[in-house]
Enzyme design. Structure first.
Site, PDB file in Angstrom:
ATOM      1  NE  ARG A  56      -2.088   1.116   3.585  1.00 37.84           N
ATOM      2  CZ  ARG A  56      -2.098   0.539   4.798  1.00 37.84           C
ATOM      3  NH1 ARG A  56      -2.897  -0.453   5.057  1.00 37.84           N
ATOM      4  NH2 ARG A  56      -1.305   0.993   5.741  1.00 37.84           N
ATOM      5  CE1 TYR A 109     -17.294  12.617 -13.347  1.00 35.75           C
ATOM      6  CE2 TYR A 109     -16.377  12.355 -11.138  1.00 35.75           C
ATOM      7  CZ  TYR A 109     -16.985  11.813 -12.251  1.00 35.75           C
ATOM      8  OH  TYR A 109     -17.272  10.481 -12.267  1.00 35.75           O
ATOM      9  CG  ASP A 181     -10.462  16.760 -13.145  1.00 35.24           C
ATOM     10  OD1 ASP A 181      -9.808  16.239 -14.075  1.00 35.24           O
ATOM     11  OD2 ASP A 181     -11.507  16.258 -12.689  1.00 35.24           O
TER      12      ASP A 181
HETATM   13  C1  LIG Z   1     -14.560  10.675 -14.776  1.00 39.75           C
HETATM   14  C2  LIG Z   1     -14.036  11.934 -14.241  1.00 39.75           C
HETATM   15  C3  LIG Z   1     -13.489  11.984 -12.956  1.00 39.75           C
HETATM   16  C4  LIG Z   1     -13.542  10.836 -11.992  1.00 39.75           C
HETATM   17  O1  LIG Z   1     -12.797   9.752 -12.380  1.00 39.75           O
HETATM   18  P1  LIG Z   1     -13.103   8.272 -11.809  1.00 39.75           P
HETATM   19  O2  LIG Z   1     -11.847   7.559 -12.142  1.00 39.75           O
HETATM   20  O3  LIG Z   1     -14.306   7.783 -12.530  1.00 39.75           O
HETATM   21  O4  LIG Z   1     -13.346   8.410 -10.350  1.00 39.75           O
HETATM   22  C5  LIG Z   1     -12.930  13.170 -12.539  1.00 39.75           C
HETATM   23  N1  LIG Z   1     -12.919  14.247 -13.340  1.00 39.75           N
HETATM   24  C6  LIG Z   1     -13.450  14.240 -14.559  1.00 39.75           C
HETATM   25  C7  LIG Z   1     -13.399  15.482 -15.381  1.00 39.75           C
HETATM   26  C8  LIG Z   1     -14.043  13.092 -15.042  1.00 39.75           C
HETATM   27  O5  LIG Z   1     -14.625  13.099 -16.242  1.00 39.75           O
END
Ligand SMILES: *Cc1c(COP(=O)(O)O)cnc(C)c1O
Length: 389
Positions: A56, A109, A181
């Site tokens: 981990r 998101y 993000d």
């Molecule tokens: C899908 C998505 C996420 C989350 O990702 P997961 O791996 O599904 O948890 C975060 N940000 C954006 C812009 C996404 O499209």
């Protein structure tokens, strides 16, 4: 270091010399790591000896993937997680504390908006959502206790583009941490650390893995200081990811550039076709001149990707819309994007977005365009749209 990102994507994280010549790092499942001695066990715990400790806390695959991602985004180091959402929420929890104020872009998101709204208050963290078009005016909403700013650009569903360099520069002057993000871009289209952002997040589920069979996330830290601060939260909380999934992520990196390029080419073609259709009121795709943030996108981004959204004319009934979507053969309804296959996901922005407030009538649909032949996709889309007549 000056090598092209294409070359890096082929080579990063591989080490044939250490693995009897194997091209790929072998998939090594593990939990327990055996130490040669008591002395070694104690030294590794104190950080005086290099070596694995417990799966981990790092294993051959997480080490390789995190190093590769840090290099692709020009950061010091990275942490991997079982999902993209966990990478985002884990980063917020690592850096915000009771009494802090955090700024979250209102078009993030949707599950991130839910996390901010439903969970952070329990820890005494105050959340404020901001308009993604705020730019340098973010200065006006930063408070003395603002701990961090979370950005997502281009944002979910309508791909609003943020002035990331302007926001990062204001934040830096005011000593506020910035995170973004960057899933939309992958490391290929935009590198936020070069624009002053502190932490870059990717949902590896999308283009990195690219085959709709794994969820994974990663957070890349600009400096050693940030990386170490984050380690404390990540290790204390047990946030981690599985060797099987990391193996798939490393494998996905090898072909990501060509997949992204081909799906983006298909998407532009489909987007231009959709713009000509009378059934559609608006097409959202930053590479189209009609996108409200096209100029800002062009200034900062090296290209576009495989998702676009369409707003159907508002006078269609629910039944008409459902029949159109259900007619499509190559656009099954499903969440996610960035895979090899096309998808359609309905969007409900009146509830799933904070800012900018969504006031448009009509069904919004997000289309992920895959590696199918774009002309086949256009024929399929036409068949569905014709049912609206
Ligand atoms: C899908 C998505 C996420 C989350 O990702 P997961 O791996 O599904 O948890 C975060 N940000 C954006 C812009 C996404 O499209």
């Amino acid at each position: 270091m000056s090598e092209s990102i294409k070359t890096k994507l082929v080579n990063l994280g591989r080490d044939p010399d250490s693995w009897q010549g194997m091209v790929n790092l072998p998939l090594s499942r593990c939990s327990t790591i055996l130490y040669p001695s008591m002395e070694s066990y104690e030294k590794r715990a104190r950080g005086e000896e290099i070596g694995l400790r417990y799966a981990r806390m790092g294993n051959p695959l997480s080490n390789a993937f995190e190093k590769a991602m840090a290099e692709l985004e020009n950061g010091f180091g990275a942490w991997s997680f079982a999902s993209g959402l966990m990478a985002i929420t884990g980063t917020i929890m690592a850096f915000a504390k009771a009494g802090d104020h955090v700024l979250i872009c209102g078009n993030a998101y949707a599950p991130v908006l839910d996390f901010a709204e439903n969970q952070l208050g329990r820890f005494g963290i105050e959340v404020e959502f901001f308009d993604p078009h705020v730019g340098a005016d973010i200065a006006g909403i930063i408070r003395d206790n603002t701990a961090l700013i979370h950005m997502e650009s281009p944002g979910s569903a309508t791909f609003d583009v943020m002035d990331v360099p302007a926001i990062a520069s204001v934040a830096k002057n005011k000593n506020v941490l910035t995170m973004i993000d960057n899933t939309w871009s992958t490391p290929l289209l935009f590198n936020p650390i070069e624009h002053g952002v502190d932490i870059v997040i990717h949902s590896g589920t999308k283009y990195i893995v690219g085959h709709a069979d794994v969820t994974l996330g990663v957070a890349i830290c600009r400096t050693e200081e940030l990386y170490t601060r984050m380690k404390s939260y990540v290790w204390d909380s047990g946030l981690s990811s599985s060797p099987d999934d990391l193996y798939m992520a490393l494998r996905g990196l090898r072909t990501m550039e060509i997949r992204l390029k081909q799906t983006a080419e298909n998407t532009l073609k489909v987007a231009q076709f959709l713009e000509t259709r009378p059934e559609i009121a608006r097409v959202f795709y930053p590479a189209l001149e009609s996108h409200p943030d096209h100029d800002l996108w062009k200034r900062d981004y090296r290209g576009a990707n495989s998702i676009l959204s369409i707003l159907l004319q508002p006078h269609y009934t629910r039944d008409q819309v459902y029949r159109c979507v259900n007619t499509w053969e190559h656009f099954p309804v499903g969440s996610s994007w960035g895979g090899y296959e096309s998808l359609c996901q309905p969007q409900y922005l009146k509830t799933a977005r904070k800012l900018p407030v969504w006031e448009e009538e009509g069904q919004l649909l997000r289309l992920q365009i895959g590696l199918e032949d774009a002309d086949d996709l256009i024929v399929d889309l036409t068949r569905g749209l014709e049912t609206l007549k």
